[in-house]
Design an enzyme around this catalytic site. Structure first.
Site, PDB file in Angstrom:
ATOM      1  N   LYS A   1     -38.149 -31.802 -10.840  1.00 42.74           N
ATOM      2  CA  LYS A   1     -38.780 -31.952  -9.722  1.00 42.74           C
ATOM      3  C   LYS A   1     -39.548 -33.118  -9.882  1.00 42.74           C
ATOM      4  O   LYS A   1     -39.953 -33.923  -8.827  1.00 42.74           O
ATOM      5  CB  LYS A   1     -39.462 -30.523  -9.088  1.00 42.74           C
ATOM      6  CG  LYS A   1     -38.660 -29.478  -8.827  1.00 42.74           C
ATOM      7  CD  LYS A   1     -38.240 -29.805  -7.255  1.00 42.74           C
ATOM      8  CE  LYS A   1     -36.722 -30.417  -7.458  1.00 42.74           C
ATOM      9  NZ  LYS A   1     -35.509 -29.786  -7.380  1.00 42.74           N
TER      10      LYS A   1
ATOM     11  N   LYS B   1     -28.726 -36.700  -1.507  1.00 45.55           N
ATOM     12  CA  LYS B   1     -28.720 -35.006  -1.294  1.00 45.55           C
ATOM     13  C   LYS B   1     -27.698 -34.436  -1.766  1.00 45.55           C
ATOM     14  O   LYS B   1     -27.586 -33.450  -2.511  1.00 45.55           O
ATOM     15  CB  LYS B   1     -29.422 -34.693  -0.018  1.00 45.55           C
ATOM     16  CG  LYS B   1     -29.365 -33.426   0.440  1.00 45.55           C
ATOM     17  CD  LYS B   1     -30.354 -32.704  -0.001  1.00 45.55           C
ATOM     18  CE  LYS B   1     -30.750 -31.311   0.197  1.00 45.55           C
ATOM     19  NZ  LYS B   1     -31.741 -30.952  -0.861  1.00 45.55           N
TER      20      LYS B   1
ATOM     21  N   TRP C   1     -23.922 -45.486   1.367  1.00 43.46           N
ATOM     22  CA  TRP C   1     -24.837 -45.494   0.073  1.00 43.46           C
ATOM     23  C   TRP C   1     -23.667 -45.981  -0.718  1.00 43.46           C
ATOM     24  O   TRP C   1     -22.636 -45.525  -1.378  1.00 43.46           O
ATOM     25  CB  TRP C   1     -24.922 -43.970  -0.225  1.00 43.46           C
ATOM     26  CG  TRP C   1     -25.764 -43.936  -1.284  1.00 43.46           C
ATOM     27  CD1 TRP C   1     -27.203 -44.001  -1.578  1.00 43.46           C
ATOM     28  CD2 TRP C   1     -25.538 -43.043  -2.533  1.00 43.46           C
ATOM     29  NE1 TRP C   1     -27.837 -43.463  -2.517  1.00 43.46           N
ATOM     30  CE2 TRP C   1     -26.837 -42.954  -3.144  1.00 43.46           C
ATOM     31  CE3 TRP C   1     -24.314 -42.803  -3.309  1.00 43.46           C
ATOM     32  CZ2 TRP C   1     -26.633 -42.513  -4.750  1.00 43.46           C
ATOM     33  CZ3 TRP C   1     -24.446 -42.265  -4.561  1.00 43.46           C
ATOM     34  CH2 TRP C   1     -25.595 -42.154  -5.172  1.00 43.46           C
TER      35      TRP C   1
ATOM     36  N   GLU D   1     -36.398 -27.283 -14.543  1.00 42.28           N
ATOM     37  CA  GLU D   1     -36.338 -27.464 -13.013  1.00 42.28           C
ATOM     38  C   GLU D   1     -37.473 -28.024 -12.623  1.00 42.28           C
ATOM     39  O   GLU D   1     -37.718 -29.084 -11.951  1.00 42.28           O
ATOM     40  CB  GLU D   1     -35.985 -25.936 -12.393  1.00 42.28           C
ATOM     41  CG  GLU D   1     -36.124 -26.182 -10.942  1.00 42.28           C
ATOM     42  CD  GLU D   1     -35.125 -27.309 -10.175  1.00 42.28           C
ATOM     43  OE1 GLU D   1     -34.403 -27.875 -10.662  1.00 42.28           O
ATOM     44  OE2 GLU D   1     -35.425 -27.325  -8.891  1.00 42.28           O
TER      45      GLU D   1
ATOM     46  N   CYS E   1     -23.008 -41.277   1.674  1.00 44.24           N
ATOM     47  CA  CYS E   1     -22.480 -41.791   3.175  1.00 44.24           C
ATOM     48  C   CYS E   1     -22.479 -40.721   4.298  1.00 44.24           C
ATOM     49  O   CYS E   1     -22.150 -39.563   4.101  1.00 44.24           O
ATOM     50  CB  CYS E   1     -21.324 -42.559   3.092  1.00 44.24           C
ATOM     51  SG  CYS E   1     -21.015 -43.742   1.852  1.00 44.24           S
TER      52      CYS E   1
ATOM     53  N   ARG F   1     -29.838 -38.245   3.653  1.00 43.76           N
ATOM     54  CA  ARG F   1     -28.623 -38.071   2.827  1.00 43.76           C
ATOM     55  C   ARG F   1     -28.854 -39.346   1.857  1.00 43.76           C
ATOM     56  O   ARG F   1     -28.194 -39.569   0.651  1.00 43.76           O
ATOM     57  CB  ARG F   1     -27.129 -38.225   3.135  1.00 43.76           C
ATOM     58  CG  ARG F   1     -26.873 -36.933   4.023  1.00 43.76           C
ATOM     59  CD  ARG F   1     -25.981 -37.011   4.952  1.00 43.76           C
ATOM     60  NE  ARG F   1     -24.599 -37.274   3.986  1.00 43.76           N
ATOM     61  CZ  ARG F   1     -23.527 -36.202   3.590  1.00 43.76           C
ATOM     62  NH1 ARG F   1     -23.884 -34.841   4.386  1.00 43.76           N
ATOM     63  NH2 ARG F   1     -22.506 -36.427   2.829  1.00 43.76           N
TER      64      ARG F   1
ATOM     65  N   ASN G   1     -15.741 -41.955   4.320  1.00 50.40           N
ATOM     66  CA  ASN G   1     -16.635 -41.324   3.197  1.00 50.40           C
ATOM     67  C   ASN G   1     -15.650 -40.910   2.124  1.00 50.40           C
ATOM     68  O   ASN G   1     -14.508 -40.555   2.430  1.00 50.40           O
ATOM     69  CB  ASN G   1     -17.394 -40.126   3.577  1.00 50.40           C
ATOM     70  CG  ASN G   1     -18.545 -40.344   4.363  1.00 50.40           C
ATOM     71  OD1 ASN G   1     -18.737 -41.643   4.634  1.00 50.40           O
ATOM     72  ND2 ASN G   1     -19.198 -39.321   4.975  1.00 50.40           N
ATOM     73  N   GLY G   2     -16.042 -41.252   0.857  1.00 51.40           N
ATOM     74  CA  GLY G   2     -15.161 -40.889  -0.337  1.00 51.40           C
ATOM     75  C   GLY G   2     -14.515 -42.065  -1.272  1.00 51.40           C
ATOM     76  O   GLY G   2     -15.217 -42.878  -0.982  1.00 51.40           O
TER      77      GLY G   2
ATOM     78  N   HIS H   1     -39.505 -29.593 -33.530  1.00 46.69           N
ATOM     79  CA  HIS H   1     -37.938 -30.406 -34.184  1.00 46.69           C
ATOM     80  C   HIS H   1     -37.907 -31.685 -33.513  1.00 46.69           C
ATOM     81  O   HIS H   1     -37.089 -32.339 -33.544  1.00 46.69           O
ATOM     82  CB  HIS H   1     -36.839 -29.497 -33.738  1.00 46.69           C
ATOM     83  CG  HIS H   1     -37.245 -27.976 -34.483  1.00 46.69           C
ATOM     84  ND1 HIS H   1     -37.058 -28.117 -35.852  1.00 46.69           N
ATOM     85  CD2 HIS H   1     -37.201 -26.734 -33.920  1.00 46.69           C
ATOM     86  CE1 HIS H   1     -37.142 -26.683 -36.138  1.00 46.69           C
ATOM     87  NE2 HIS H   1     -37.169 -26.005 -34.772  1.00 46.69           N
TER      88      HIS H   1
ATOM     89  N   GLU I   1     -37.973 -36.506  -9.912  1.00 48.25           N
ATOM     90  CA  GLU I   1     -37.224 -36.934  -8.897  1.00 48.25           C
ATOM     91  C   GLU I   1     -38.299 -37.279  -7.546  1.00 48.25           C
ATOM     92  O   GLU I   1     -37.993 -38.372  -7.244  1.00 48.25           O
ATOM     93  CB  GLU I   1     -36.552 -35.688  -8.135  1.00 48.25           C
ATOM     94  CG  GLU I   1     -35.187 -35.214  -8.475  1.00 48.25           C
ATOM     95  CD  GLU I   1     -34.517 -34.014  -8.171  1.00 48.25           C
ATOM     96  OE1 GLU I   1     -33.606 -34.021  -7.830  1.00 48.25           O
ATOM     97  OE2 GLU I   1     -35.521 -33.132  -8.153  1.00 48.25           O
TER      98      GLU I   1
HETATM   99  C1  G6P Z   1     -27.962 -33.989  -6.022  1.00 49.34           C
HETATM  100  C2  G6P Z   1     -29.342 -33.585  -5.413  1.00 49.34           C
HETATM  101  C3  G6P Z   1     -29.857 -32.404  -6.221  1.00 49.34           C
HETATM  102  C4  G6P Z   1     -28.775 -31.296  -6.254  1.00 49.34           C
HETATM  103  C5  G6P Z   1     -27.494 -31.683  -7.071  1.00 49.34           C
HETATM  104  C6  G6P Z   1     -26.465 -30.736  -7.013  1.00 49.34           C
HETATM  105  O1  G6P Z   1     -28.172 -34.513  -7.131  1.00 49.34           O
HETATM  106  O2  G6P Z   1     -30.197 -34.574  -5.320  1.00 49.34           O
HETATM  107  O3  G6P Z   1     -31.087 -31.975  -5.721  1.00 49.34           O
HETATM  108  O4  G6P Z   1     -29.379 -30.314  -7.282  1.00 49.34           O
HETATM  109  O5  G6P Z   1     -27.112 -32.808  -6.287  1.00 49.34           O
HETATM  110  O6  G6P Z   1     -26.174 -30.510  -5.643  1.00 49.34           O
HETATM  111  P1  G6P Z   1     -25.331 -29.098  -5.055  1.00 49.34           P
HETATM  112  O7  G6P Z   1     -25.454 -29.504  -3.548  1.00 49.34           O
HETATM  113  O8  G6P Z   1     -24.213 -29.053  -5.726  1.00 49.34           O
HETATM  114  O9  G6P Z   1     -26.326 -28.097  -5.352  1.00 49.34           O
END
Ligand code: G6P
Length: 596
Positions: free
Chosen positions: A473, A591, A71, A469, A2, A27, A97-98, A492, A476
């Site tokens: 990526k 985000k 959101w 990672e 949000c 966001r 928000n929250g 395994h 995502e």
């Molecule tokens: C969300 C984002 C990721 C990020 C994660 C942790 O899931 O989509 O890209 O790695 O949060 O976020 P932070 O701000 O704590 O690094």
């Protein structure tokens, strides 16, 4: 996640709010709305994109209002569940928000008192609580309402006839932009940068009254508080696309600069206490979520090899509920946003356990930066695309700097070693530029992945987390199921899944695991899986056993995650582009995840 924007001043509030909310679109949101002070209090909200709201909203003048992008968490995405909410009389509007944890019991009480609810959300209790306490003083009504709730919030509200907005925050960010004859507020500084670069970060428990000409702040105890404005050096252009097709690509290309900025000054000051002062550290724990947790895993290899310190890594969502061992490692929390709910909770838990804490974050003034003993700012600049790229690379820089610092403090590194690593780190922007120069070759190489349903990413040693990672990526942004695996673990289980339809991306650098890695790649190739190898320019052995090989510059193995990560980011980007995915805003993702 949000977003909140509020405005009081001489402009048309609807325009300012929609513009600010648009800057928060990255966001992620499913509905949006605004409340405007115009001939009483007017509210317009709906599910869907802001553009839809913009075309349907009535022509309301009025220089004060609050807006929200939602959101969904508590209650599905719908017009009724969108913010702003209003009380029964329609005199108060509120955005939040929250999470209000005790909303069910509060709702029951309020309904018994005659309040009528129109949504399924937790937020709506707040506006009815305000109504319960409202006697003409909106700030007092908000503060009293909040004293009855259990949970977290950034909240903005206004009442009919007021010339001000009232706000408060607890565990959710809220920033006030200080203008001349106008003030703006938002949950994220990106939403207000076009109006002003002077901002006040509210502290935990603060509330405030914001009008066009005045900002009055109160601390958690209700006393008047002075909060000095900070000047943000990011320009609005920094936060926009700058000619690239997607933010993700722009941010990948910004990495040489981001690396430079994150190292700035620190390498020269390693002995002088850059990063952390002299402290007694006997073990380290790295805690994070998502991509940040992969940076933490890379950090474990770095700290163990440079500082010879026992280092563990935990996911924040697990650590916060773990039993603890009674030992108190130096606990480092990595979080791009500085607002991730699980990581914040982990920071608090670490402090509760008596650990010295440090945050590694990209957001100056973020909640975590204020709740840890030490802070390292990664200086990546604003990152808009949901998938972390430059924020991740700069987290790696933080890990190298920390490794160097701890290594020198403990005399585990001699001056020559520090000099060599520092020299290579200083060249990192150039090496990354070298990878970026190969972008079109990488774009051509990803064909084998673009039509796949599943893929494996294999690495060993420090590049095992790098491949985690890389796989994240791909998942995502392209929606392909990808698994990062330690290459030695293949036999395994996962080997059973490999065939000609399952491409493998494999990293091989010249460390002590190279021969083993080549062996693992041969095993994969023998199962007919197409292999995209990533390795050093002169590695002919790797070229001989892979279908396609992408080169990275020859750097020390410990620094190889940096160029390798950039290749993996480009792979994910180009696969997603070929598949026509909404790269910057993948479905279901946000985000910054400020709820548990
Ligand atoms: C969300 C984002 C990721 C990020 C994660 C942790 O899931 O989509 O890209 O790695 O949060 O976020 P932070 O701000 O704590 O690094």
């Amino acid at each position: 996640m949000c977003g909140i924007v509020g405005y009081a001043g001489g402009r048309r509030a609807v325009d300012v709010l929609l513009d600010g909310l648009r800057r928060l679109e990255y966001r992620g949101y499913d509905s949006a709305g605004v409340a405007i002070s115009y001939e009483g209090l007017k509210i317009f909200k709906d599910v869907g994109q802001l553009s839809k709201i913009q075309s349907n909203i009535p022509n309301w003048e009025g220089g004060m209002g609050i807006g929200h992008t939602r959101w969904a968490t508590c209650g599905r995405p719908s017009k009724e569940n969108s913010h702003p909410f209003t009380d029964c009389s329609g005199r108060i509007a509120l955005v939040h928000n929250g999470i209000i944890e005790n909303h069910l019991s509060l709702r029951k009480q309020l309904e018994e008192e005659g309040h009528k609810f129109t949504s399924e959300t937790d937020t709506e209790v707040l506006v009815h609580l305000m109504e319960r306490h409202y006697d003409g003083n909106t700030h007092a009504a908000l503060v009293t309402a909040l004293s009855e709730v259990k949970g977290t919030y950034a909240v903005a509200a206004m009442a009919e006839g007021d010339d001000h907005i009232v706000v408060a925050r607890k565990e959710n960010p809220l920033v006030i932009g200080v203008g001349v004859g106008e003030n703006i507020l938002a949950s994220d500084v990106t939403a207000i940068l076009n109006l002003t670069s002077r901002v006040i970060y509210l502290e935990e428990g603060d509330s405030a009254i914001v009008s066009a000409n005045d900002i009055t702040i109160f601390d958690a105890q209700g006393n008047r508080a002075k909060r000095d404005p900070t000047t943000i050096t990011w320009s609005i252009e920094d936060a926009e696309k700058g000619g690239f097709e997607h933010y993700m690509l722009k941010e990948i290309y910004e990495q040489p600069t981001a690396i430079h900025n994150s190292l700035l000054g620190n390498l020269d000051e390693i002995y002088a206490g850059a990063i952390i002062p002299d402290i007694d550290v006997t073990s380290v724990k790295l805690v994070a979520c998502g991509s940040s947790s992969h940076a933490a895993m890379v950090g474990k290899y770095i700290i163990e090899s440079m500082a010879k310190l026992p280092t563990t890594v935990e996911l924040a969502s697990e650590y916060r509920y773990s039993p603890g061992t009674g030992e108190n490692p130096f606990t480092i929390l990595l979080t791009q946003s500085g607002e991730t709910a699980d990581t914040l909770a982990a920071a608090r838990e670490a402090r509760r356990r008596g650990c010295r804490t440090m945050s590694v974050t990209n957001m100056v003034g973020s909640t975590i930066s204020r709740e840890t003993d030490h802070v390292f700012y990664t200086n990546a600049g604003p990152e808009t695309s949901v998938a972390a790229t430059k924020s991740y690379i700069t987290q790696l820089m933080a890990m190298y700097l920390l490794g160097l610092r701890l290594g020198t403090m403990r005399q585990a590194l001699d001056r020559a070693e520090v000099r060599n690593i520092s020299t290579e780190l200083r060249s990192m922007p150039r090496y990354v530029n070298g990878v970026l120069d190969e972008a079109s070759e990488i774009e051509n190489a990803v064909e084998m992945l673009a039509s796949a349903n599943h893929a494996f990413y294999l690495g060993r040693n420090i590049n095992y987390p790098t491949m985690l990672e890389g796989a994240l990526k791909l998942k995502e942004v392209s929606y392909i199921h990808a698994e990062g695996y330690a290459a030695g673990e293949l036999k395994h289980g996962p080997l059973a899944l490999l065939d000609a339809t399952t491409p493998v991306v494999a990293a091989c650098v010249n460390d002590h695991t190279r021969e083993k890695m080549l062996g693992n790649i041969s095993e994969v190739a023998a199962r007919d899986s197409p292999v995209l190898g990533i390795g050093l320019e002169d590695d002919r052995d790797l070229a001989a056993i892979t279908d396609i090989k992408i080169n990275i510059p020859t750097v020390s193995p410990i620094l190889s995650p940096v160029p390798l990560t950039v290749v993996l980011q480009l792979i994910a980007y180009y696969v997603a582009k070929k598949r026509g995915c909404p790269i910057d805003r993948p479905r279901n993702l946000a985000k910054s995840v400020t709820v548990e």
